[in-house]
Write a protein that holds these residues in place. Structure first.
Motif, PDB file in Angstrom:
ATOM      1  N   GLY A   7       0.822  -1.196   0.000  1.00  0.00           N
ATOM      2  CA  GLY A   7       0.000   0.000   0.000  1.00  0.00           C
ATOM      3  C   GLY A   7       0.860   1.250   0.000  1.00  0.00           C
ATOM      4  N   VAL A   9       0.656   5.756   0.010  1.00  0.00           N
ATOM      5  CA  VAL A   9      -0.029   7.046   0.052  1.00  0.00           C
ATOM      6  C   VAL A   9       1.017   8.058  -0.388  1.00  0.00           C
ATOM      7  CG1 VAL A   9      -1.232   8.746   1.462  1.00  0.00           C
ATOM      8  CG2 VAL A   9      -1.578   6.306   1.889  1.00  0.00           C
ATOM      9  N   GLU A  41      -4.297   2.597  -8.802  1.00  0.00           N
ATOM     10  CA  GLU A  41      -3.851   3.949  -8.465  1.00  0.00           C
ATOM     11  C   GLU A  41      -5.111   4.788  -8.323  1.00  0.00           C
ATOM     12  OE1 GLU A  41      -0.821   5.288  -8.024  1.00  0.00           O
ATOM     13  OE2 GLU A  41       0.560   3.870  -8.940  1.00  0.00           O
ATOM     14  N   GLY A  44      -7.130  11.327  -4.841  1.00  0.00           N
ATOM     15  CA  GLY A  44      -8.026  11.864  -3.827  1.00  0.00           C
ATOM     16  C   GLY A  44      -9.211  12.579  -4.445  1.00  0.00           C
ATOM     17  N   PHE A  55      -6.213  12.354   5.010  1.00  0.00           N
ATOM     18  CA  PHE A  55      -4.949  12.061   4.329  1.00  0.00           C
ATOM     19  C   PHE A  55      -4.096  13.310   4.101  1.00  0.00           C
ATOM     20  CE2 PHE A  55      -6.861   7.969   2.962  1.00  0.00           C
ATOM     21  CZ  PHE A  55      -5.804   7.128   3.257  1.00  0.00           C
ATOM     22  N   PHE A  69      -3.771   7.250  -3.357  1.00  0.00           N
ATOM     23  CA  PHE A  69      -3.817   6.023  -2.572  1.00  0.00           C
ATOM     24  C   PHE A  69      -3.676   4.890  -3.575  1.00  0.00           C
ATOM     25  CE2 PHE A  69      -6.439   2.440  -1.073  1.00  0.00           C
ATOM     26  CZ  PHE A  69      -5.729   2.119   0.059  1.00  0.00           C
ATOM     27  N   SER A  70      -2.681   4.066  -3.397  1.00  0.00           N
ATOM     28  CA  SER A  70      -2.368   3.050  -4.393  1.00  0.00           C
ATOM     29  C   SER A  70      -2.096   1.726  -3.712  1.00  0.00           C
ATOM     30  CB  SER A  70      -1.117   3.460  -5.188  1.00  0.00           C
ATOM     31  OG  SER A  70      -1.238   4.791  -5.649  1.00  0.00           O
ATOM     32  N   TYR A  71      -2.400   0.651  -4.428  1.00  0.00           N
ATOM     33  CA  TYR A  71      -2.067  -0.664  -3.880  1.00  0.00           C
ATOM     34  C   TYR A  71      -1.854  -1.677  -4.988  1.00  0.00           C
ATOM     35  CZ  TYR A  71      -7.044  -1.842  -4.495  1.00  0.00           C
ATOM     36  OH  TYR A  71      -8.295  -2.057  -5.005  1.00  0.00           O
TER      37      TYR A  71
END
Length: 110
Positions: A7, A9, A41, A44, A55, A69-71
């Motif tokens: 994860g 940010v 990806e 916000g 955040f 915010f990516s994972y």
């Protein structure tokens, strides 16, 4: 066996969002080509919240920045380590010193 997730940010100048998106599309293809299960990806959209710590405040955005915010989802931690060893040789298009990052074991899948 539960999946493993990296994860991220990331603070990013809004003016660079389209360039970042294009680069992330290419990065996503590379991670998927190396067998990552999923690559996301997210920019916000609703960040001016009253609950918890928003955040932007948590990552200390500067004027004109947004938060990404990516994972990335992998089969396991070993799979993550193997995939990342192949793809992490490129320079990052943002300030990595301000990036929040970590690897997470999945504890609930619903």
């Amino acid at each position: 066996m539960a999946n493993y997730v990296d994860g991220f940010v990331i603070p990013l100048p809004k003016k660079n969002l389209e360039d970042y998106r294009r680069g992330a599309q290419k990065a996503g293809k590379i991670w998927r080509d190396h067998r990552a299960l999923e690559f996301r990806e997210c920019a916000g959209d609703d960040l001016n919240i009253k609950m918890g710590k928003p955040f932007p405040r948590g990552i200390k955005t500067k004027p004109g920045e947004t938060v990404l915010f990516s994972y990335i989802v992998f089969k396991s931690r070993a799979h993550r380590d193997s995939v990342n060893a192949k793809v992490m040789k490129s320079p990052m298009p943002f300030d990595v010193k301000r990036m929040l990052y970590g690897g997470f074991k999945t504890i609930v899948e619903a």
